[in-house]
Design an enzyme around this catalytic site. Structure first.
Site, PDB file in Angstrom:
ATOM      1  CE  LYS A   1      -4.283  -1.956   1.626  1.00 39.93           C
ATOM      2  NZ  LYS A   1      -3.866  -3.384   1.714  1.00 39.93           N
TER       3      LYS A   1
HETATM    4  C1  LIG Z   1      -4.371  -4.404   0.860  1.00 39.98           C
HETATM    5  C2  LIG Z   1      -3.584  -5.642   0.751  1.00 39.98           C
HETATM    6  C3  LIG Z   1      -3.904  -6.654  -0.181  1.00 39.98           C
HETATM    7  C4  LIG Z   1      -5.120  -6.569  -1.099  1.00 39.98           C
HETATM    8  O1  LIG Z   1      -5.012  -5.587  -2.079  1.00 39.98           O
HETATM    9  P1  LIG Z   1      -6.316  -5.052  -2.835  1.00 39.98           P
HETATM   10  O2  LIG Z   1      -5.855  -3.937  -3.678  1.00 39.98           O
HETATM   11  O3  LIG Z   1      -7.252  -4.600  -1.740  1.00 39.98           O
HETATM   12  O4  LIG Z   1      -6.878  -6.184  -3.611  1.00 39.98           O
HETATM   13  C5  LIG Z   1      -3.102  -7.774  -0.239  1.00 39.98           C
HETATM   14  N1  LIG Z   1      -2.044  -7.920   0.583  1.00 39.98           N
HETATM   15  C6  LIG Z   1      -1.707  -6.982   1.483  1.00 39.98           C
HETATM   16  C7  LIG Z   1      -0.538  -7.225   2.378  1.00 39.98           C
HETATM   17  C8  LIG Z   1      -2.444  -5.805   1.601  1.00 39.98           C
HETATM   18  O5  LIG Z   1      -2.104  -4.891   2.513  1.00 39.98           O
END
Ligand SMILES: *Cc1c(COP(=O)(O)O)cnc(C)c1O
Length: 546
Positions: free
Chosen positions: A113
């Site tokens: 993120k």
């Molecule tokens: C947010 C997140 C995801 C999922 O990503 P999306 O864009 O919501 O599909 C997967 N793995 C981790 C570690 C995350 O923080």
């Protein structure tokens, strides 16, 4: 380039308005009026580009230069990614001839993120600064108060994206004592004066309800100009398209060196993406639609498998009404008579993917509606209106009935670009173990392991020329419980030596910046925001209670 809401498209917004608004007032998500195509000669021109170069090249196709000039965009991008620890930002690692890992966790909070939130924070700051500079002397300055709830992952990435930004305060609510110690420490050891961690006595849902009622309170919302950083923000999707391009070039180079006899044009590149809210994989879809020559995108879910079920059946349904066979969804904990507990979200070893519905899936559904409804109208505006109307109907059905079934043609279109696979906790643990014991040994976090497991299952039916790129969304040290559990019988494994980064050492002992909220009540939280919003000058780091 202008943007419109998936649920009704008459009004269009600039990029700046889109980013500052987040969710459209009619409940829809903003998408660009058209998907730009890659410029002539991109493949040779961009092949040596760095992550920053590609960010500028790709993002400027979606942002009018009179909104952000190329040089301003470059400055924003460079500022955003200099916080990353790896020179390539998102490096590609080879596991074997057919499997590569795209590591997205080299940012400040060790999770993917960061890629989007580092940039989003700088966009916010840039827009606010520009608005304020244009104001006459004595005129009120514009400020933004970002409020969000977190069960751990988004909160720390948002805090690191917004810390120390001018004219922005951030308030992140977490359920006290219910986030993992590392995640709690990551959030609460940030002592910048504009960062406020609220430890709420209650559950994650309580926190989320409080945030929702704050946004719904028009007077409060307007007074503080509330902003959101959740994954539906268009800038987050856009930022994430870049690593699909970068990895495409890196992969071609790696194949060209390791298997010079192989013709690159015969290789089909399949991206496997651990998925929750569908933001990460949607970015890949945009890259593909722009003209990046990639094969299928694979949605990898944990047992919160609404998306995997959609690709099987064409029904988008919150709660599985037809659990069957050995692929059945186990009833949620605490459920009786085989029914699932109210709420329906299951706790898994990959908590960042524990969702009931995937908010960004709506954006894909729009495109499927637009193409799949076979409108007879030649007028693009009319076609768009019809697609929005269809989508609006589907989303209303999901809200009222908990489910919607799309036409066969729409499902066929979804299957043209995507595959989907569900992975259990047991498979997740086995996969972590498998790749640890492999040569070269690789320690995957549980989210990445969901991707790796799905990749393995799907590779059995892939054409031989397929190469898989699995997106790695978190550093294994962030999810130490699952990793340690998977590898506890491995005598060669030592968590501190093999996994724990320097940055995490001593984190738990550092000074905390938390405000305790003694009950899950909106008014208590409002009081905290009133007290601190727009008043962030001065020393942070104090521990308080309300
Ligand atoms: C947010 C997140 C995801 C999922 O990503 P999306 O864009 O919501 O599909 C997967 N793995 C981790 C570690 C995350 O923080």
């Amino acid at each position: 380039m202008r943007y419109f809401s998936t649920r009704g498209a008459q009004e269009t917004l600039s990029f700046e308005e889109t980013v500052l608004t987040g969710l459209a007032p009619n409940g829809g998500l903003y998408i660009p009026e058209s998907i730009p195509q890659l410029p002539e000669g991109w493949q040779s021109k961009w092949s040596e580009y760095s992550f920053m170069d590609l960010s500028v090249a790709v993002l400027s196709l979606f942002i009018s230069s009179n909104e952000i000039s190329q040089s301003e965009l470059r400055a924003l991008v460079e500022k955003s990614y200099k916080t990353f620890r790896h020179p390539e930002i998102t490096p590609l690692q080879k596991l074997d001839d057919k499997t590569f890992i795209l590591e997205l966790f080299h940012g400040p909070t060790f999770a993917f993120k960061d890629v989007a939130l580092q940039l989003l924070g700088n966009f916010f700051e840039f827009f606010l600064n520009r608005r304020n500079m244009r104001k006459a002397e004595g005129e009120r300055q514009e400020k933004l108060t970002v409020v969000g709830a977190t069960s751990g992952d988004t909160g720390s990435a948002a805090i690191y994206g917004l810390r120390n930004k001018a004219n922005i305060s951030i308030f992140i609510l977490h359920p006290k004592g219910r986030v993992s110690p590392i995640q709690e420490a990551q959030m609460t050891t940030v002592t910048d004066a504009n960062v406020h961690n609220l430890a709420v006595k209650g559950t994650f849902d309580d926190c989320q309800d409080i945030v929702k009622s704050l946004f719904a309170d028009q007077q409060f919302n307007k007074k503080h100009r509330l902003g959101a950083v959740n994954s539906i923000n268009w800038a987050r999707i856009l930022a994430q398209t870049v690593y699909y391009f970068l990895s495409y070039f890196h992969l071609r180079k790696q194949i060209a060196t390791s298997a010079p006899s192989q013709s690159l044009d015969d290789v089909e590149i399949q991206y496997v993406v651990p998925t929750g809210n569908f933001g990460d994989i949607l970015a890949g879809y945009y890259a593909k639609r722009m003209g990046l020559p990639i094969g299928k995108l694979v949605v990898a879910t944990n047992s919160n498998d609404i998306l995997a079920r959609f690709w099987k059946s064409g029904t988008y349904e919150k709660i599985d009404s037809q659990p069957s066979g050995n692929n059945a969804t186990a009833p949620a904990e605490g459920a009786s008579d085989g029914k699932q507990a109210v709420g329906g979200v299951k706790e898994t070893l990959s908590p960042a993917m524990d969702i009931l519905v995937s908010s960004n899936f709506e954006r894909l559904l729009y495109y499927l509606a637009e193409e799949g409804l076979e409108s007879t109208s030649q007028d693009p505006t009319e076609r768009r209106r019809q697609a929005c109307a269809a989508l609006d109907g589907w989303m209303k059905k999901v809200k009222s009935d908990g489910r919607v079934e799309v036409p066969t043609k729409v499902l066929e279109l979804a299957r043209r670009d995507f595959l989907a696979e569900r992975v259990s906790d047991q498979q997740t643990l086995e996969t972590i173990k498998y790749y640890f014991k492999a040569e070269p040994s690789y320690v995957a976090d549980p989210h990445t392991a969901v991707g790796l497991s799905a990749a393995q299952t799907i590779s059995a039916t892939n054409p031989p020329s397929t190469v898989q790129v699995v997106l790695s969304t978190a550093h294994p040290a962030k999810f130490s419980e699952a990793v340690t559990r998977a590898l506890e019988t491995e005598s060669k494994f030592d968590f501190e030596r093999d996994v724990l980064p320097e940055e995490f050492k001593g984190l738990l002992e550092r000074k905390r910046n938390v405000i305790d909220v003694e009950a899950a009540e909106v008014d208590l939280v409002k009081h905290v925001i009133e007290q601190y919003a727009g008043n962030d000058e001065g020393e942070g780091g104090a521990r308080q209670s309300v």
